[in-house]
Design a protein around this motif. Structure first.
Motif, PDB file in Angstrom:
ATOM      1  N   GLU A  41       0.828  -1.177  -0.157  1.00  0.00           N
ATOM      2  CA  GLU A  41       0.129  -0.012   0.035  1.00  0.00           C
ATOM      3  C   GLU A  41       1.025   1.178  -0.014  1.00  0.00           C
ATOM      4  O   GLU A  41       2.076   1.068   0.445  1.00  0.00           O
ATOM      5  N   GLY A  42       0.305   2.425  -0.268  1.00  0.00           N
ATOM      6  CA  GLY A  42       0.851   3.735  -0.299  1.00  0.00           C
ATOM      7  C   GLY A  42       0.970   4.253   1.224  1.00  0.00           C
ATOM      8  O   GLY A  42       0.242   3.558   1.767  1.00  0.00           O
TER       9      GLY A  42
ATOM     10  N   ARG B   9      -1.444  -2.046 -11.471  1.00  0.00           N
ATOM     11  CA  ARG B   9      -0.889  -2.424 -10.155  1.00  0.00           C
ATOM     12  C   ARG B   9       0.597  -2.799 -10.300  1.00  0.00           C
ATOM     13  O   ARG B   9       1.323  -2.669  -9.659  1.00  0.00           O
ATOM     14  N   TYR B  35       6.597   9.509  -6.636  1.00  0.00           N
ATOM     15  CA  TYR B  35       7.682   9.195  -6.038  1.00  0.00           C
ATOM     16  C   TYR B  35       8.034   7.728  -6.547  1.00  0.00           C
ATOM     17  O   TYR B  35       7.417   6.673  -6.917  1.00  0.00           O
ATOM     18  N   GLN B  37       9.972   4.433  -4.872  1.00  0.00           N
ATOM     19  CA  GLN B  37      10.196   3.782  -3.797  1.00  0.00           C
ATOM     20  C   GLN B  37      11.103   2.289  -3.778  1.00  0.00           C
ATOM     21  O   GLN B  37      10.498   1.968  -4.591  1.00  0.00           O
ATOM     22  N   LEU B  43      12.031   6.493  -0.283  1.00  0.00           N
ATOM     23  CA  LEU B  43      11.042   7.297  -0.928  1.00  0.00           C
ATOM     24  C   LEU B  43      11.896   8.684  -1.761  1.00  0.00           C
ATOM     25  O   LEU B  43      12.165   9.357  -0.897  1.00  0.00           O
ATOM     26  N   PHE B  45      11.511  11.637  -4.570  1.00  0.00           N
ATOM     27  CA  PHE B  45      10.727  12.591  -5.322  1.00  0.00           C
ATOM     28  C   PHE B  45      11.054  12.584  -6.799  1.00  0.00           C
ATOM     29  O   PHE B  45      12.304  12.871  -6.981  1.00  0.00           O
ATOM     30  N   LEU B  88       8.800   0.676  -6.780  1.00  0.00           N
ATOM     31  CA  LEU B  88       7.323   0.703  -6.412  1.00  0.00           C
ATOM     32  C   LEU B  88       7.196   2.386  -6.637  1.00  0.00           C
ATOM     33  O   LEU B  88       7.765   3.047  -6.252  1.00  0.00           O
ATOM     34  N   LEU B  90       4.839   5.551  -6.716  1.00  0.00           N
ATOM     35  CA  LEU B  90       3.814   6.146  -5.874  1.00  0.00           C
ATOM     36  C   LEU B  90       3.505   7.544  -6.505  1.00  0.00           C
ATOM     37  O   LEU B  90       4.330   7.949  -6.463  1.00  0.00           O
ATOM     38  N   PHE B 106      -1.706   9.145  -0.818  1.00  0.00           N
ATOM     39  CA  PHE B 106      -1.173   8.227  -1.785  1.00  0.00           C
ATOM     40  C   PHE B 106      -1.998   7.147  -2.271  1.00  0.00           C
ATOM     41  O   PHE B 106      -2.840   6.873  -1.678  1.00  0.00           O
ATOM     42  N   GLY B 107      -1.724   6.773  -3.577  1.00  0.00           N
ATOM     43  CA  GLY B 107      -2.167   5.653  -4.264  1.00  0.00           C
ATOM     44  C   GLY B 107      -1.333   4.348  -3.621  1.00  0.00           C
ATOM     45  O   GLY B 107      -0.575   4.673  -2.742  1.00  0.00           O
ATOM     46  N   SER B 108      -1.824   3.165  -4.000  1.00  0.00           N
ATOM     47  CA  SER B 108      -1.418   2.163  -3.664  1.00  0.00           C
ATOM     48  C   SER B 108      -0.228   1.578  -4.389  1.00  0.00           C
ATOM     49  O   SER B 108       0.951   0.615  -4.089  1.00  0.00           O
TER      50      SER B 108
END
Lengths: 110, 115
Positions: A41-42, B9, B35, B37, B43, B45, B88, B90, B106-108
């Motif tokens: 998840e975020g 996803r 972002y 990750q 994380l 930017f 990932l 984000l 944030f989204g997933s």
């Protein structure tokens, strides 16, 4: 680059214990935020602190912003398995850009 | 109120290919930021868009680009993929300018694997 260093990087504790996570920087931020991220998840915003010396409480979580607005801490009392996750601090500068900390991975063992 | 939606996803690509990721912000939010990750770097930017204009940019090579549409939806593109781009990705939206401190939602994320 405005770096935010978090300590410890990893933390594994028993349910019921207390813990403190630190977020330190040499830069001054206009605000500082704490997020928690669960696997897949975020990050989700927990709190925002703005004033130097500010203390905010969110149930068993206590957040403090340093007097000089360069550092912050997160204290969890009586940790529970639901507190498990990656804790991230994020500083926002006057240019409205966010800088995220290195993260603290917390595991609370039942 | 629907949250931030990121698609796809999961994504698997090979080196040299390009990829486009999509982000739909929360309704009414006009700022979208991206972002990257990774376990080693945390994380980082990439860039931020507000009203279709790039407002801030991180320290990433020109292979990373983005844009924002008039409905605030955003896309980011990575060309000539490298193994190190596996991460990932984000997307976060915020209601900017806000009366108080800007808050990120944030989204997933999109998990990109480059083989």
């Amino acid at each position: 680059t405005q770096l935010l260093e978090q300590s410890p990087q990893f933390l594994s504790i028993q349910e019921g214990e207390n813990l403190t996570v630190y977020c330190n920087s040499s830069s001054v931020f206009s605000s500082l935020q704490w997020y928690r991220q669960e696997p897949g998840e975020g990050p989700v915003l927990l709190v925002t602190v703005v004033t130097g010396g500010e203390v905010k409480k969110l149930k068993r979580l206590t957040f403090q912003f340093g007097d000089a607005r360069k550092d912050s801490s997160l204290h969890i009392t009586a940790a529970q398995p639901g507190d498990t996750g990656l804790y991230l601090c994020a500083g926002q500068n006057t240019g409205n850009q966010f800088y995220f900390g290195t993260g603290t991975s917390l595991t609370v063992i039942p | 109120k629907a949250g931030v939606t990121q698609t796809p996803r999961y994504l698997i690509k090979t080196r040299g290919q390009q990829v486009t990721l999509s982000c739909s912000p929360i309704s009414g939010h006009r700022s979208v930021s991206w972002y990257q990750q990774t376990p080693g770097q945390g994380l980082q930017f990439l860039f931020e868009y507000f009203s279709e204009t790039q407002r801030n940019k991180g320290n990433f090579p020109g292979r990373f680009s983005g844009r924002q549409f008039s409905n605030s939806r955003s896309e980011m593109n990575v060309s000539t993929l490298e193994l190190g781009d596996s991460a990932l990705y984000l997307c976060a939206s915020s209601f900017y300018p806000s009366a108080g401190v800007e808050k990120l939602f944030f989204g997933s994320g999109t998990q990109l694997s480059v083989l």
